[in-house]
Design an enzyme around this catalytic site. Structure first.
Site, PDB file in Angstrom:
ATOM      1  N   ASP A   1      -6.981  -7.320  13.999  1.00  0.00           N
ATOM      2  CA  ASP A   1      -6.548  -8.658  14.409  1.00  0.00           C
ATOM      3  C   ASP A   1      -7.353  -9.161  15.608  1.00  0.00           C
ATOM      4  O   ASP A   1      -7.842 -10.294  15.610  1.00  0.00           O
ATOM      5  CB  ASP A   1      -5.049  -8.664  14.733  1.00  0.00           C
ATOM      6  CG  ASP A   1      -4.616  -7.436  15.538  1.00  0.00           C
ATOM      7  OD1 ASP A   1      -5.491  -6.729  16.084  1.00  0.00           O
ATOM      8  OD2 ASP A   1      -3.399  -7.192  15.610  1.00  0.00           O
TER       9      ASP A   1
ATOM     10  N   ASP B   1       0.823  -1.214   0.000  1.00  0.00           N
ATOM     11  CA  ASP B   1       0.000   0.000   0.000  1.00  0.00           C
ATOM     12  C   ASP B   1       0.855   1.261   0.000  1.00  0.00           C
ATOM     13  O   ASP B   1       0.383   2.347   0.360  1.00  0.00           O
ATOM     14  CB  ASP B   1      -0.915   0.015   1.232  1.00  0.00           C
ATOM     15  CG  ASP B   1      -2.201  -0.773   1.015  1.00  0.00           C
ATOM     16  OD1 ASP B   1      -2.436  -1.226  -0.120  1.00  0.00           O
ATOM     17  OD2 ASP B   1      -2.968  -0.937   1.981  1.00  0.00           O
TER      18      ASP B   1
END
Length: 535
Positions: A291, A138
């Site tokens: 996460d 990214d």
């Protein structure tokens, strides 16, 4: 105890004639008027609340301490609790004996470390036709993007199935990248996905040791490895982080895995069953802890997690104070925000046993992610110093000294080699509790910075390379906003006043601790913590 007048609160040196004396007299008069009817009752309530939070944290730490001792002495190892067989080459079916594995490496402008994780992933001991290395880049810097792409092509030319993937936007940040990566056609044949951040370097046998848990136990969704830190000795800041994170892995993750088969995914250094990710609803970017979000949702679906303390992955700790502050904001704000969003979902879940609900809500979220930050800041940095100015309010010795000492001792078991740094670690954690408490409130209230995502800066070999450069003299370049932290300096002034008052008029001898805390707040306020990178 004799009452202390408002004038006594102001040192005699301030009781001068003229405008300054009038102001001091007015402040003393106001203090005298509000202290007894307002300040004293409020401060007593604050003390009781802090003592209650201290007891909650104390019993939580004591519980985990007892459990970890029992685990080490009597519990079976993970390979004995679950079915596990070593991976062996099969001459008859060949590489088909090995499941297809996807390796995801999300990165963002990782100039210093991108080669580390790509190289480590490509060197994993696994059949080349049964593994896909997916670099999710990214980066916004075109030069870095070109460097990462060339590195991927270099490994691909060696016969490694290394894919370089980019997106049009950074929507969803890391969660968005991981989610997008699972949509590619070549991923459909993969059963498992291992995730490594750009600074992580797994050993070649990583997959061979972890995958069998997933292959032979259909109810296991995640295998999490332990982090080890290659730069723990770089500076005092990294040593402090090592002490905190070693406790997290040695105790918190081990206890969660052994007793409840549940713990928070650490975001990297772990392997997921892709079917479990899909069953839990996939990656979501609603918080900065994607996460933990996925782990909680998978846990609510009944999936089990395994933590392997002897399976270790090398990584890098943030060694600049700026990077560390951004990381701690994300790690404190995200869990609090997730707790806010998932509380009722956990309560209403029908698959989860009541005891596991209590564990997730009370122990995992409330005590560790909320109470731990708040009691450290409010009790030791606000309430305790204020009791010096209001001697009518007393803090029992067991709450001010004994319980903190026991909690600190239990926290130190993860890193015995740093036991001599324990006292400074306490002072440093008190300073950081200000930042973490602020972030926790932002997450709970879902305020403006609740979804702020700043990638943790990694230095790699930057400092080594800088030190080898010769010729031009180096100067330290920094922005004043990156180094000067007014909130920390403000608390240093507040604590300094309380310490001076205790030294001059008090009888509690808190000033010894408070002056040391003042020094630590001042050092942090001026940014003299961690590595300073030459410009």
């Amino acid at each position: 105890m004799a009452a202390i007048s408002g004038e006594n609160l102001i040192p005699e040196s301030f009781n001068v004639r003229g405008p300054a004396g009038d102001i001091a007299a007015q402040i003393g008069l106001i203090w005298e008027l509000v202290r007894t009817p307002l300040i004293v009752p409020l401060l007593r309530v604050a003390v009781y609340l802090c003592l209650a939070m201290s007891l909650m944290l104390f019993f939580e730490r004591l519980y985990m301490g007892i459990v970890i001792v029992l685990v080490k002495l009597f519990w079976k190892k993970p390979d004995k609790r679950y079915k596990w067989e070593p991976m062996r080459d099969d001459l008859e079916i060949g590489n088909a004996a090995f499941p297809m594995v996807l390796i995801q490496i999300p990165m963002f402008n990782e100039r210093e470390v991108y080669k580390i994780s790509i190289g480590a992933a490509c060197n994993l001991s696994w059949p080349a036709d049964r593994i896909v290395i997916q670099v999710l880049d990214d980066s916004t810097d075109p030069v870095i993007k070109e460097m990462v792409e060339k590195e991927c092509h270099r490994w691909a030319s060696k016969g490694i199935n290394c894919r370089y993937q980019i997106r049009e936007t950074r929507g969803g940040y890391k969660a968005g990248a991981l989610k997008e990566g699972l949509k590619h056609d070549y991923v459909k044949d993969c059963e498992y996905v291992a995730i490594f951040d750009a600074d992580f370097r797994p050993e070649p046998d990583f997959l061979r040791r972890a995958i069998p848990f997933l292959m032979h136990n259909s109810d296991i969704a995640l295998v999490q490895a332990r982090w080890r830190f290659v730069n723990a000795d770089e500076c005092l800041l990294t040593r402090m982080q090592e002490m905190s994170l070693d406790y997290h892995f040695t105790v918190e993750q081990e206890v969660g895995s052994s007793t409840h088969a549940f713990f928070g995914f650490n975001g990297t250094g772990g392997i997921w069953r892709i079917a479990a990710i899909n069953d839990a609803g996939g990656w979501k970017d609603r918080t900065t802890v994607e996460d933990m979000d996925l782990a909680v949702r998978a846990g609510l679906k009944g999936w089990k997690f395994v933590y392997l303390g002897d399976l270790q992955v090398k990584s890098e700790l943030p060694s600049t104070f700026k990077a560390f502050r951004f990381q701690q904001h994300r790690w404190s704000c995200g869990p609090a925000n997730l707790f806010r969003k998932m509380f009722m979902e956990i309560v209403m879940n029908k698959k989860l046993a009541i005891w596991k609900k209590i564990y997730v809500i009370y122990s995992f979220f409330f005590v560790r992610k909320v109470i731990a930050h708040m009691v450290t800041f409010f009790f030791y940095c606000v309430v305790l110093p204020l009791t010096i100015l209001v001697p009518e309010v007393d803090v029992p010795v067991w709450g001010a000294i004994y319980i903190p000492c026991v909690i600190t001792t239990l926290n130190s078991v993860g890193t015995p080699r740093s036991i001599h740094l324990l006292f400074y670690w306490i002072l440093f954690e008190n300073v950081m509790s200000l930042h973490r408490t602020k972030a926790t409130f932002i997450g709970l209230l879902e305020a403006k910075r609740a979804n702020e995502w700043v990638v943790t800066e990694k230095l790699g070999d930057t400092l080594k390379n800088k030190s080898k450069e010769k010729g031009k003299p180096k100067k330290i370049g920094f922005k004043i906003g990156d180094r000067i932290h007014l909130l920390e300096l403000g608390f240093a002034v507040f604590l300094f006043f309380c310490g001076c008052y205790d030294y001059l008029y008090g009888h509690k001898f808190y000033f010894v601790y408070i002056f040391l805390q003042v020094i630590t707040f001042t050092i942090a306020g001026f940014g003299y913590i961690g590595t300073i990178v030459p410009s």
